[in-house]
Design an enzyme around this catalytic site. Structure first.
Site, PDB file in Angstrom:
ATOM      1  N   GLU A  81      11.331  17.246  13.455  1.00 50.31           N
ATOM      2  CA  GLU A  81      11.876  16.786  12.256  1.00 50.31           C
ATOM      3  C   GLU A  81      10.845  17.760  11.375  1.00 50.31           C
ATOM      4  O   GLU A  81       9.683  17.416  11.218  1.00 50.31           O
ATOM      5  CB  GLU A  81      11.249  15.462  12.021  1.00 50.31           C
ATOM      6  N   GLU A 123      10.497   1.488  10.119  1.00 52.32           N
ATOM      7  CA  GLU A 123      11.292   2.531   9.645  1.00 52.32           C
ATOM      8  C   GLU A 123      10.715   3.811   9.771  1.00 52.32           C
ATOM      9  O   GLU A 123       9.911   4.135   9.120  1.00 52.32           O
ATOM     10  CB  GLU A 123      11.980   2.195   8.332  1.00 52.32           C
ATOM     11  N   CYS A 175      14.492  10.802   5.114  1.00 51.84           N
ATOM     12  CA  CYS A 175      14.384  10.294   6.627  1.00 51.84           C
ATOM     13  C   CYS A 175      15.672  10.696   7.127  1.00 51.84           C
ATOM     14  O   CYS A 175      15.843  11.096   8.145  1.00 51.84           O
ATOM     15  CB  CYS A 175      14.186   9.021   6.628  1.00 51.84           C
ATOM     16  N   LYS A 231       0.789  -1.235  -0.037  1.00 52.78           N
ATOM     17  CA  LYS A 231      -0.091  -0.068   0.228  1.00 52.78           C
ATOM     18  C   LYS A 231       0.931   1.214   0.044  1.00 52.78           C
ATOM     19  O   LYS A 231       1.343   1.572   0.989  1.00 52.78           O
ATOM     20  CB  LYS A 231      -0.798   0.156   1.197  1.00 52.78           C
TER      21      LYS A 231
HETATM   22  P1  NAD Z   1       2.837   8.653   7.432  1.00 56.87           P
HETATM   23  O1  NAD Z   1       3.190   7.980   8.773  1.00 56.87           O
HETATM   24  O2  NAD Z   1       2.041   9.938   7.614  1.00 56.87           O
HETATM   25  O3  NAD Z   1       2.454   7.806   6.316  1.00 56.87           O
HETATM   26  C1  NAD Z   1       3.169   6.594   6.014  1.00 56.87           C
HETATM   27  C2  NAD Z   1       2.294   5.678   5.392  1.00 56.87           C
HETATM   28  O4  NAD Z   1       1.413   4.972   6.623  1.00 56.87           O
HETATM   29  C3  NAD Z   1       1.348   6.097   4.362  1.00 56.87           C
HETATM   30  O5  NAD Z   1       1.271   4.975   3.213  1.00 56.87           O
HETATM   31  C4  NAD Z   1      -0.011   6.333   5.255  1.00 56.87           C
HETATM   32  O6  NAD Z   1      -1.148   6.068   4.249  1.00 56.87           O
HETATM   33  C5  NAD Z   1       0.047   5.048   5.800  1.00 56.87           C
HETATM   34  N1  NAD Z   1      -0.629   5.162   7.223  1.00 56.87           N
HETATM   35  C6  NAD Z   1      -1.374   6.465   7.757  1.00 56.87           C
HETATM   36  N2  NAD Z   1      -1.833   5.919   9.073  1.00 56.87           N
HETATM   37  C7  NAD Z   1      -1.798   4.735   9.169  1.00 56.87           C
HETATM   38  C8  NAD Z   1      -2.348   3.696  10.024  1.00 56.87           C
HETATM   39  N3  NAD Z   1      -2.878   4.361  11.452  1.00 56.87           N
HETATM   40  N4  NAD Z   1      -1.926   2.542   9.931  1.00 56.87           N
HETATM   41  C9  NAD Z   1      -1.136   2.076   8.995  1.00 56.87           C
HETATM   42  N5  NAD Z   1      -0.629   3.023   7.823  1.00 56.87           N
HETATM   43  C10 NAD Z   1      -1.098   4.237   8.158  1.00 56.87           C
HETATM   44  O7  NAD Z   1       4.340   9.266   7.033  1.00 56.87           O
HETATM   45  P2  NAD Z   1       4.590  10.254   5.765  1.00 56.87           P
HETATM   46  O8  NAD Z   1       4.041  11.620   6.071  1.00 56.87           O
HETATM   47  O9  NAD Z   1       4.067   9.405   4.563  1.00 56.87           O
HETATM   48  O10 NAD Z   1       6.038  10.129   5.694  1.00 56.87           O
HETATM   49  C11 NAD Z   1       7.013  11.097   6.312  1.00 56.87           C
HETATM   50  C12 NAD Z   1       7.504  10.326   7.637  1.00 56.87           C
HETATM   51  O11 NAD Z   1       8.407   9.072   7.033  1.00 56.87           O
HETATM   52  C13 NAD Z   1       8.730  11.158   8.117  1.00 56.87           C
HETATM   53  O12 NAD Z   1       8.775  11.160   9.659  1.00 56.87           O
HETATM   54  C14 NAD Z   1      10.021  10.614   7.542  1.00 56.87           C
HETATM   55  O13 NAD Z   1      11.145  10.677   8.518  1.00 56.87           O
HETATM   56  C15 NAD Z   1       9.636   8.885   7.688  1.00 56.87           C
HETATM   57  N6  NAD Z   1      10.362   8.275   6.667  1.00 56.87           N
HETATM   58  C16 NAD Z   1      11.110   7.312   7.494  1.00 56.87           C
HETATM   59  C17 NAD Z   1      12.117   6.605   6.618  1.00 56.87           C
HETATM   60  C18 NAD Z   1      13.218   5.375   7.243  1.00 56.87           C
HETATM   61  O14 NAD Z   1      13.509   4.750   6.363  1.00 56.87           O
HETATM   62  N7  NAD Z   1      13.330   5.547   8.325  1.00 56.87           N
HETATM   63  C19 NAD Z   1      12.280   6.628   5.441  1.00 56.87           C
HETATM   64  C20 NAD Z   1      11.218   7.780   4.676  1.00 56.87           C
HETATM   65  C21 NAD Z   1      10.488   8.371   5.648  1.00 56.87           C
END
Ligand code: NAD
Length: 481
Positions: free
Chosen positions: A381, A250, A284, A177
């Site tokens: 962040e 992650e 990230c 997803k």
């Molecule tokens: P997010 O947590 O809002 O969403 C990530 C994904 O989770 C999306 O596909 C979203 O639809 C889904 N999602 C949302 N709520 C959910 C729930 N309750 N249960 C399951 N899935 C759910 O994050 P974002 O805004 O898309 O991404 C930015 C964040 O991701 C930043 O904090 C960044 O640091 C982090 N990030 C981490 C890494 C890593 O490898 N550590 C890599 C890239 C981004």
């Protein structure tokens, strides 16, 4: 010009479930962040779609796991070739929905192909713990089963393949997803790979706020692999507890870069600038706090101003542009709110500090001059083109400040004395420390966030093993294999 899909005439791209294109009666808007306009609509799945995808993956699992490693690897290599063959069209789509420059979008697609090819080479080890006339005792690694994979919007393709490649190579089936902000390229890839992989092995679904929770709570998912923010990661962990799903998370980071006084300032300034601002800061492992020794602070600040002045910001399809927009309106507002907080509290900007004119979500690279350590711009962040540049005089103090965070994703140390920098690395409470470089990730090396930046490992053999369960086999006498 961006390639816009006309929302009035373009058919809604389909999900791929059990090898079949599936649309949903409901759709979600996909916004081009360079224009702020809707560029397409994507399926907004129902629970029945999630259920169908999970069941398809469950049905496909026995035959997929029964294939030899060589047979699965051959299909992953073919999948990699397909991505490479379609790189141009996929990159245009990725740029239109994500905003990044076309060259970066191309690299991302080719990176995904590289991850597929690389995991096709990795073999799961068999550990022989004891082997003598009386007994053979060995530990193997067998696939977990059905993997629910969830990715964010900053690298929608590459971060999805950080999951898909090792999960499939290890013999699992997957329900993927992508983020609803950037679903189009992955939906297209789902359709393309439907011609290579057996039905149900890789299912691509797309939906709004409920789709993730439906997937993580589904009783027939055996493992969740999630990349996204720390607050969402905590919800995923809670949800996965229902049937004790295996989990890899992650999550967010607030990575420190520590610049020692012996660097060649002019030489490192460019690297540090791009460490913070590549992909408009939406990485990230971007350098999100740069601690600079007081002796070189002013010189480095001036060099960073020069770098910022040279940057061309624009639509990713403009070949002159090296930085695109922030990916979505919510994130744009969040970065502007942090900038506003800096201004309200009397902080000085070395560069930027304003949104760019125009309809898209553009913010020029913004560097804040030595803000207080307890300010929001240092503690939080930003995940956008906003960087606090911080001054230190004592390395112990710099390390203590770098470690003073709930995050522990990665860090970098910049020095003319590589060995001195290496000696400092173990004092940083993070999963990865880069010396005089940054953001090097590889399918062959482990990447693991510490503290609230993660749970488990992604990439490398360690990462692949997260898609397996240990199975111990004992037998009296020598076992012939
Ligand atoms: P997010 O947590 O809002 O969403 C990530 C994904 O989770 C999306 O596909 C979203 O639809 C889904 N999602 C949302 N709520 C959910 C729930 N309750 N249960 C399951 N899935 C759910 O994050 P974002 O805004 O898309 O991404 C930015 C964040 O991701 C930043 O904090 C960044 O640091 C982090 N990030 C981490 C890494 C890593 O490898 N550590 C890599 C890239 C981004």
């Amino acid at each position: 010009m961006p390639v816009l899909l006309n929302p009035g005439t373009a058919p809604s791209p389909a999900m791929t479930i059990d090898g079949i294109p599936v649309i949903s009666p409901q759709t979600l808007p996909v916004i081009n962040p360079a224009t702020g306009q809707e560029m397409a609509r994507a399926p907004d799945c129902t629970y029945e779609h999630v259920d169908a995808a999970v069941l398809a993956a469950r049905r496909a699992f026995p035959a997929w796991r029964a294939l030899s490693t060589a047979e699965r690897s051959a299909m992953l290599r073919t999948a990699a070739i397909i991505l490479s063959e379609h790189v141009e069209a996929l990159a245009v789509l990725l740029t239109s929905e994500q905003g990044k420059p076309l060259a970066d979008a191309r690299s991302e697609i080719l990176g995904a192909a590289f991850w597929l090819k690389s995991f096709a080479k990795l073999e799961l080890p068999i550990h022989v713990d004891e082997d003598h006339a009386g007994r053979r005792w060995e530990t193997r690694h067998i696939p977990v089963g059905v993997v629910g994979a969830i990715s964010p919007w900053n690298f929608p393709v590459l971060l999805s393949f950080f999951k898909i490649a090792p999960a499939l190579a290890a013999g699992n089936t997957v329900v993927m997803k992508p983020s609803p902000y950037t679903p189009l390229t992955m939906l297209r890839i789902g359709a393309l790979l439907g011609d290579v992989l057996p039905p149900g092995v890789l299912n691509m679904i797309c939906g709004g706020d409920q789709a993730g929770p439906w997937l993580t709570a589904h009783p027939d998912i055996d493992k969740v692999s999630f990349t996204g923010s720390t607050p969402t990661g905590k919800l995923v962990l809670q949800s996965a507890a229902s049937n004790l799903k295996r989990v890899t998370l992650e999550l967010g980071g607030n990575d420190a870069a520590i610049v020692l006084p012996d660097v060649n300032v002019a030489a490192v300034a460019k690297d540090l600038f791009w460490a913070a601002f590549r992909n408009s800061g939406q990485i990230c492992v971007a350098a999100k706090r740069i601690y600079v020794h007081a002796d070189i602070y002013d010189e480095l600040a001036a060099e960073l101003q020069v770098c910022a002045a040279a940057v061309v910001i624009g639509e990713g399809t403009d070949t002159n542009a090296v930085l695109g927009p922030v990916q979505n309106r919510m994130q744009y507002k969040r970065v502007l709110d942090l900038i506003h907080d800096c201004r309200q509290n009397g902080m000085r900007f070395l560069t930027g500090g304003e949104p760019e004119p125009g309809p898209g979500y553009f913010i020029s690279p913004t560097i804040v001059d030595n803000p207080p350590e307890d300010s929001r711009v240092v503690r939080e962040e930003a995940f956008g083109p906003l960087l606090p540049l911080l001054k230190y005089t004592d390395i112990d103090d710099a390390i203590a400040r770098a470690n003073d965070s709930e995050f522990g994703l990665a860090a970098s140390i910049w020095s003319g004395d590589v060995e001195a920098a290496v000696a400092l690395a173990p004092r940083l409470e993070v999963g990865t420390v880069w010396i005089n470089e940054i953001q090097l990730l590889s399918p062959f090396h482990a990447f693991a966030g510490h503290k609230q930046s993660g749970f488990g490992v992604e990439n490398g053999l360690h990462g692949m093993l997260e898609y397996t369960l240990p199975q111990t086999i004992t037998k009296p006498g020598k076992v012939e294999r």
